[in-house]
Design a protein around this motif. Structure first.
Motif, PDB file in Angstrom:
ATOM      1  N   MET A  53       0.878  -1.166   0.000  1.00 49.25           N
ATOM      2  CA  MET A  53       0.000   0.000   0.000  1.00 49.25           C
ATOM      3  C   MET A  53       0.914   1.213   0.000  1.00 49.25           C
ATOM      4  O   MET A  53       1.771   1.359   0.870  1.00 49.25           O
ATOM      5  CB  MET A  53      -0.912  -0.002   1.235  1.00 49.25           C
ATOM      6  CG  MET A  53      -1.836  -1.200   1.318  1.00 49.25           C
ATOM      7  SD  MET A  53      -2.867  -1.198   2.830  1.00 49.25           S
ATOM      8  CE  MET A  53      -1.606  -1.538   4.081  1.00 49.25           C
ATOM      9  N   TRP A  54       0.736   2.093  -0.973  1.00 48.21           N
ATOM     10  CA  TRP A  54       1.669   3.197  -1.180  1.00 48.21           C
ATOM     11  C   TRP A  54       1.036   4.528  -0.783  1.00 48.21           C
ATOM     12  O   TRP A  54      -0.108   4.814  -1.127  1.00 48.21           O
ATOM     13  CB  TRP A  54       2.105   3.236  -2.638  1.00 48.21           C
ATOM     14  CG  TRP A  54       2.813   1.982  -3.056  1.00 48.21           C
ATOM     15  CD1 TRP A  54       2.235   0.800  -3.416  1.00 48.21           C
ATOM     16  CD2 TRP A  54       4.219   1.774  -3.136  1.00 48.21           C
ATOM     17  NE1 TRP A  54       3.194  -0.136  -3.725  1.00 48.21           N
ATOM     18  CE2 TRP A  54       4.430   0.439  -3.564  1.00 48.21           C
ATOM     19  CE3 TRP A  54       5.336   2.590  -2.902  1.00 48.21           C
ATOM     20  CZ2 TRP A  54       5.699  -0.093  -3.756  1.00 48.21           C
ATOM     21  CZ3 TRP A  54       6.606   2.060  -3.103  1.00 48.21           C
ATOM     22  CH2 TRP A  54       6.787   0.744  -3.518  1.00 48.21           C
ATOM     23  N   VAL A  55       1.810   5.328  -0.043  1.00 49.32           N
ATOM     24  CA  VAL A  55       1.333   6.630   0.435  1.00 49.32           C
ATOM     25  C   VAL A  55       2.391   7.683   0.128  1.00 49.32           C
ATOM     26  O   VAL A  55       3.593   7.453   0.322  1.00 49.32           O
ATOM     27  CB  VAL A  55       1.053   6.609   1.956  1.00 49.32           C
ATOM     28  CG1 VAL A  55       0.535   7.981   2.421  1.00 49.32           C
ATOM     29  CG2 VAL A  55       0.058   5.519   2.311  1.00 49.32           C
ATOM     30  N   ALA A  73      -7.751   0.204   1.536  1.00 51.74           N
ATOM     31  CA  ALA A  73      -6.792  -0.347   0.584  1.00 51.74           C
ATOM     32  C   ALA A  73      -6.556  -1.841   0.833  1.00 51.74           C
ATOM     33  O   ALA A  73      -6.384  -2.617  -0.116  1.00 51.74           O
ATOM     34  CB  ALA A  73      -5.465   0.404   0.682  1.00 51.74           C
ATOM     35  N   ALA A  74      -6.563  -2.234   2.105  1.00 49.28           N
ATOM     36  CA  ALA A  74      -6.344  -3.642   2.450  1.00 49.28           C
ATOM     37  C   ALA A  74      -7.610  -4.474   2.305  1.00 49.28           C
ATOM     38  O   ALA A  74      -7.566  -5.701   2.363  1.00 49.28           O
ATOM     39  CB  ALA A  74      -5.822  -3.753   3.881  1.00 49.28           C
ATOM     40  N   LYS A  75      -8.755  -3.780   2.159  1.00 49.83           N
ATOM     41  CA  LYS A  75     -10.059  -4.434   2.053  1.00 49.83           C
ATOM     42  C   LYS A  75     -10.341  -5.309   3.277  1.00 49.83           C
ATOM     43  O   LYS A  75     -10.952  -6.382   3.185  1.00 49.83           O
ATOM     44  CB  LYS A  75     -10.145  -5.270   0.770  1.00 49.83           C
ATOM     45  CG  LYS A  75     -10.007  -4.428  -0.491  1.00 49.83           C
ATOM     46  CD  LYS A  75     -10.109  -5.277  -1.743  1.00 49.83           C
ATOM     47  CE  LYS A  75      -9.957  -4.413  -2.996  1.00 49.83           C
ATOM     48  NZ  LYS A  75     -10.042  -5.216  -4.241  1.00 49.83           N
ATOM     49  N   ALA A  76      -9.872  -4.810   4.431  1.00 49.53           N
ATOM     50  CA  ALA A  76     -10.081  -5.513   5.704  1.00 49.53           C
ATOM     51  C   ALA A  76      -9.704  -4.562   6.832  1.00 49.53           C
ATOM     52  O   ALA A  76      -8.893  -3.649   6.634  1.00 49.53           O
ATOM     53  CB  ALA A  76      -9.232  -6.776   5.774  1.00 49.53           C
ATOM     54  N   PRO A  77     -10.286  -4.760   8.018  1.00 50.67           N
ATOM     55  CA  PRO A  77      -9.911  -3.912   9.156  1.00 50.67           C
ATOM     56  C   PRO A  77      -8.429  -4.108   9.512  1.00 50.67           C
ATOM     57  O   PRO A  77      -7.952  -5.242   9.575  1.00 50.67           O
ATOM     58  CB  PRO A  77     -10.818  -4.408  10.286  1.00 50.67           C
ATOM     59  CG  PRO A  77     -11.939  -5.117   9.597  1.00 50.67           C
ATOM     60  CD  PRO A  77     -11.350  -5.715   8.367  1.00 50.67           C
TER      61      PRO A  77
END
Length: 205
Positions: A53-55, A73-77
């Motif tokens: 995941m890029w920021v 972005a991770a599609k999860a908590p």
């Protein structure tokens, strides 16, 4: 190189920021992954396994990422550790000093006003380093060559660590070797520090 090869290089060198939604060269982004405990982990060296995941290397972007963007972005908590931006800054600073230290050991870095001035006069300097807490009067006596970059995002203690001394105000790296990597990583560090009192944190191409 074929057209397909150029396209592949372009795609692999660019990433999409999960905060801004903009696609940009990954040299201006910080990679994160989700660890086994579902906690967000900075991957400064870009070697950790998992989906990246890029920021954008900016405190505002990192703060926004911690407010739901990582989970989306991770599609999860996921869990975002307290002080994540500070930890990224710490790791980047150490990475930059490590790269400068490697350049020094390979004979491509010098420190001290007179040695840096001599290197500038001789030509071939790729990076000019000046401590953020050094004397402005002293720093203004050195000039940045055309095509070079200057950075003031490291403290005198951090530059000292890179050069194996207690403190360093002025440093320079010659072209080639690790200099381009120093430019990339120092630019990221600048993005995290420029709003924290370091006004002269980066220079020109």
């Amino acid at each position: 190189m074929t057209r397909g090869g150029r396209q592949k290089d372009r795609e692999t060198s660019e990433r999409r920021c999960i905060v801004t939604g903009e696609t940009q060269p990954k040299e201006g982004l910080v990679r994160f992954v989700v660890g086994p405990d579902n906690e967000v982990v900075p991957d400064i060296l870009e070697k950790l396994p998992g989906r990246g995941m890029w920021v954008t290397a900016d405190r505002d972007a990192l703060d926004k990422a911690g407010k739901g963007q990582f989970s989306r972005a991770a599609k999860a908590p996921v869990t975002v550790p307290d002080g994540l931006a500070d930890e990224v800054e710490r790791q980047l600073a150490r990475h930059v000093t490590d790269l400068i230290a490697l350049a020094r050991k390979s004979g491509r870095a010098v420190a001290g006003f007179e040695k840096v001035k001599a290197a500038l006069d001789a030509g071939g300097v790729r990076v000019l380093l000046q401590a953020s807490d050094g004397s402005e009067r002293g720093k203004q006596k050195l000039w940045t060559p055309t095509g070079a970059r200057w950075f003031g995002c490291l403290t005198s203690d951090e530059l000292g660590l890179a050069f194996g001394r207690q403190s360093v105000i002025h440093g320079a790296l010659s072209a080639g070797g690790l200099s381009d990597r120093v430019v990339e990583e120092a630019a990221k560090l600048r993005g995290l520090r420029e709003k924290h009192g370091d006004n002269a944190v980066a220079g020109k191409d």
